[in-house]
Write an enzyme that holds these catalytic residues in place. Sequence first.
Site, mmCIF file in Angstrom:
data_model
loop_
_atom_site.group_PDB
_atom_site.id
_atom_site.type_symbol
_atom_site.label_atom_id
_atom_site.label_comp_id
_atom_site.label_asym_id
_atom_site.label_seq_id
_atom_site.Cartn_x
_atom_site.Cartn_y
_atom_site.Cartn_z
ATOM 1 N N LYS B 101 78.420 -5.462 -34.262
ATOM 2 C CA LYS B 101 79.492 -4.121 -34.124
ATOM 3 C C LYS B 101 80.555 -5.212 -33.239
ATOM 4 O O LYS B 101 80.406 -4.466 -32.428
ATOM 5 C CB LYS B 101 79.586 -2.914 -34.174
ATOM 6 C CG LYS B 101 80.604 -2.469 -34.301
ATOM 7 C CD LYS B 101 80.843 -0.925 -34.374
ATOM 8 C CE LYS B 101 81.513 -0.285 -33.785
ATOM 9 N NZ LYS B 101 81.223 1.631 -33.417
ATOM 10 N N ALA B 189 84.531 5.537 -37.336
ATOM 11 C CA ALA B 189 85.260 6.118 -36.514
ATOM 12 C C ALA B 189 86.006 7.250 -37.088
ATOM 13 O O ALA B 189 87.055 7.231 -37.818
ATOM 14 C CB ALA B 189 86.173 5.368 -34.852
ATOM 15 N N ASN B 211 78.597 8.344 -34.701
ATOM 16 C CA ASN B 211 78.187 8.879 -33.611
ATOM 17 C C ASN B 211 78.274 10.002 -33.154
ATOM 18 O O ASN B 211 77.819 11.263 -33.425
ATOM 19 C CB ASN B 211 78.657 7.967 -32.481
ATOM 20 C CG ASN B 211 77.664 7.693 -30.901
ATOM 21 O OD1 ASN B 211 76.386 8.886 -30.871
ATOM 22 N ND2 ASN B 211 77.270 6.877 -29.868
ATOM 23 N N SER B 212 79.812 10.500 -32.296
ATOM 24 C CA SER B 212 79.721 11.561 -32.129
ATOM 25 C C SER B 212 80.048 13.042 -32.861
ATOM 26 O O SER B 212 78.924 14.114 -32.223
ATOM 27 C CB SER B 212 81.627 11.405 -30.911
ATOM 28 O OG SER B 212 82.015 10.731 -30.617
#
Lengths: 264, 264, 264, 264
Positions: B101, B189, B211-212
Amino acid sequence: MNNNQAWLLADQEINSRLLIGSALYPSPDIMRQAIQASGSQVVTVSIRRQNPGDQSGQAFWQIIQSLGCHILPNTAGCRNAKEAITTAHMAREIFGTNWIKLEVIGDDYTLQPDPFDLVKAAQALIEDGFEVFPYASDDLVLCQKLVDVGCRIVMPWASPIGSGKGIMNPYNMELIRQRLPNTTLIVDAGIGKPSHAAQALEMGFDGVLLNSAVALADDPVKMATAFKQAMEAGRLGFEAGTMPQREFASASTPTLGTPFWHQD
Amino acid sequence: MNNNQAWLLADQEINSRLLIGSALYPSPDIMRQAIQASGSQVVTVSIRRQNPGDQSGQAFWQIIQSLGCHILPNTAGCRNAKEAITTAHMAREIFGTNWIKLEVIGDDYTLQPDPFDLVKAAQALIEDGFEVFPYASDDLVLCQKLVDVGCRIVMPWASPIGSGKGIMNPYNMELIRQRLPNTTLIVDAGIGKPSHAAQALEMGFDGVLLNSAVALADDPVKMATAFKQAMEAGRLGFEAGTMPQREFASASTPTLGTPFWHQD
Amino acid sequence: MNNNQAWLLADQEINSRLLIGSALYPSPDIMRQAIQASGSQVVTVSIRRQNPGDQSGQAFWQIIQSLGCHILPNTAGCRNAKEAITTAHMAREIFGTNWIKLEVIGDDYTLQPDPFDLVKAAQALIEDGFEVFPYASDDLVLCQKLVDVGCRIVMPWASPIGSGKGIMNPYNMELIRQRLPNTTLIVDAGIGKPSHAAQALEMGFDGVLLNSAVALADDPVKMATAFKQAMEAGRLGFEAGTMPQREFASASTPTLGTPFWHQD
Amino acid sequence: MNNNQAWLLADQEINSRLLIGSALYPSPDIMRQAIQASGSQVVTVSIRRQNPGDQSGQAFWQIIQSLGCHILPNTAGCRNAKEAITTAHMAREIFGTNWIKLEVIGDDYTLQPDPFDLVKAAQALIEDGFEVFPYASDDLVLCQKLVDVGCRIVMPWASPIGSGKGIMNPYNMELIRQRLPNTTLIVDAGIGKPSHAAQALEMGFDGVLLNSAVALADDPVKMATAFKQAMEAGRLGFEAGTMPQREFASASTPTLGTPFWHQD
């Protein structure tokens, strides 16, 4: 597998948070498959005129009965309180349920509710022992008034019926949810995509009622499955507590002074 | 049960369309449970400095390996092509994969990519035999350029990393999908809620990397399940063909001259 | 110089399309300067209790009178039809005008109108010879109902009073404009910036009523001038016919086979 | 009367913040009138091929000269740095100015800039003594890079040329303004309505460049006046300091314990 807990809708234990309509499908069989795939346990049906001898009506009714769902008759097409009340009484007799989705149309073009006759009809029907599911606009004062006259359930719209635009005014919807914490709130009308349904549940709404989004999809059965998943996703997302939205970006990865690997 | 078909990501058959990060979880064990619940088969991991002797690193690595997922190392924190290329080579050696990535940060505040060094690094890494997953902005020309230098996969952002704002510019994103029909496109994102992920897939994107949204949820494991469902919902919704959005409402119920019951 | 034509508001020829409030200014003198700078010829004033002997009231009143504007008394703070009707009668006596901005608050938090008592009070006041300017939500059915009971003017909100959020639901607003072509429509509440006011007029609304956006600006007098310009810009833009919005970009420059220079 | 202060654009004192194009007008005379009505002092003109003997070109040029504006030649239609640089040099010779609006198109459909050749061309032209006005996307990193190679002016787009969609991504635009406080920032492309122009200036942008919104209006001269007003409104609004936007409504009127009249 259903990842969601059962919930109470008008004292009935229900596993799915999706309420689904029975109009506009390409065929009765696709309707049957789609409703089954949706996982919904509440199906809306419409009665404008009683017509028990109609053959197609009989066939439709047999399918609906075979699904084992709760029937939620509606008063679609009624333009004032009187019509809606009469229709509700007919529906109670025919379908043997005191549940009624109360629609009182205030505009033939947008099919948005008439707040005045809606409240009037809701009050009368509650006094007559109905469990009223009023189709309302996203106006907090109207929703509050419906609660004041005895509704335990209120169904604000996302956007006009059949528009597929999703939640037009998130501010209003969040406010309604926040201010009526003890009311069962179901988003009705305007849902076009699975993500719209997920968004409604993430905002804390108890359920979603839709029809066109499934019936008019290219593949209604597959779309019904999509909504089943989206409803579960949205509810789980609500329960899991979404991360706070941040105005400006922050690195999700602490990049200095952190242990090896613990970075992304 | 997984309602989605398997798909090919860089020639690998994958069942889930969710790619998930391994940072920011409350604990390694919650990370493990959340990744499992998400159904993801691709996990991003970060390497800034090689540090094989670090104990916490070893423990983390054992968990990651136990998940049986494809590892997608990233170049998080790199600020130019040279740093990113070096990091990618280190990652290939450590993790034994040619997947990378590619992050080249152009701004420390928004963490948005530097288009210039991103393309430069992508080109160099492809020549070195890497399978590059470039983290890009939602700029069609940049995405096209990445394809031109050999990327089979491009990952435009929805909004800044960690912002949770969802898709900021749907116009740009739809355009990218429309114009790069043969590229594997993954939204990377900015995803904050399950409905955001469903929306990305409804638009035809092949996958979502986040992710978050999971790691920072109040209950990461439950949220991971929510995203699993939302991904399936979004993909099915895309495949089922969503109804056309209409500018003005139309009655979903034909109320005149239609058979009894066939009204909603 | 004013680039706009005069128009008729309740049979009065008016040059400005801005209606302005008289509350919340840092001082009476700044209020005076700001109202003058705004070019407005209609000023709203509030009366909750008659208090003719109050000295500060006298001073305020002298300033208002010196401006030579039409006075539009309001019923701010009234929570039901009865209160609003009583307040309107008091205002007519005190201010010597049959104009009344009718506010019937349905929620203490958002200060949004109560549609039920609003219509009731409007009907009663029209029968009593008032020119009613009802402050309404952006609900077409409510606005239509106000017209039905005799209102020539209707004032839907953009968003909650004092929120400065601008037009929250452009769909609803465009619909109201389109469906009530013969009603004077004024956007009231929620306007925060000059661009919001311009947008309302571009949509074909006849006027804008605001207060906080000017009174709470860092420099109220300069902001009043900004709104004066924005109102003229929006109206001219409406009259000039805005270009069609296009879903995808097209070159504004014909670059082939066109005469020299004629390219941009 | 112009309510705005003069400002410096590339060291020139300019009264208007509007830069206007010279293409697509119904006739040269309407172009002349519209540009005059707009108050603009900077007019963009296009040169694809030098063609001094063309009669229509001569007539056009005489009109442009008669307006007494600064000429801003552009490189419309150029698809790489080399073409753009060549065109810029031709333009400098023909128009006798070192100003150049630098367009390097990266996509024939959206006409969005190619960030790579844009920076390359900007750098080369600055070294050659040009004052470069680069047409950029709303990507902070690209805008920063243009500043790094010597641009004092950067012109991010609102949305695709000729789309009239206004500011598609306010987040990106606000970020660019905030992060490049010492750069002259002009919003170029995508402006469709006067309210869009006002919004750009309220956000603190120094100017707006547009063409289609005026040239393609039903009445270009009136629309030019509308934009003149909107620009002044937006700038004044910015200078006056807009009220804070509030998430939930608050009464603008203190209704209890306040002096008589001081309520709205």
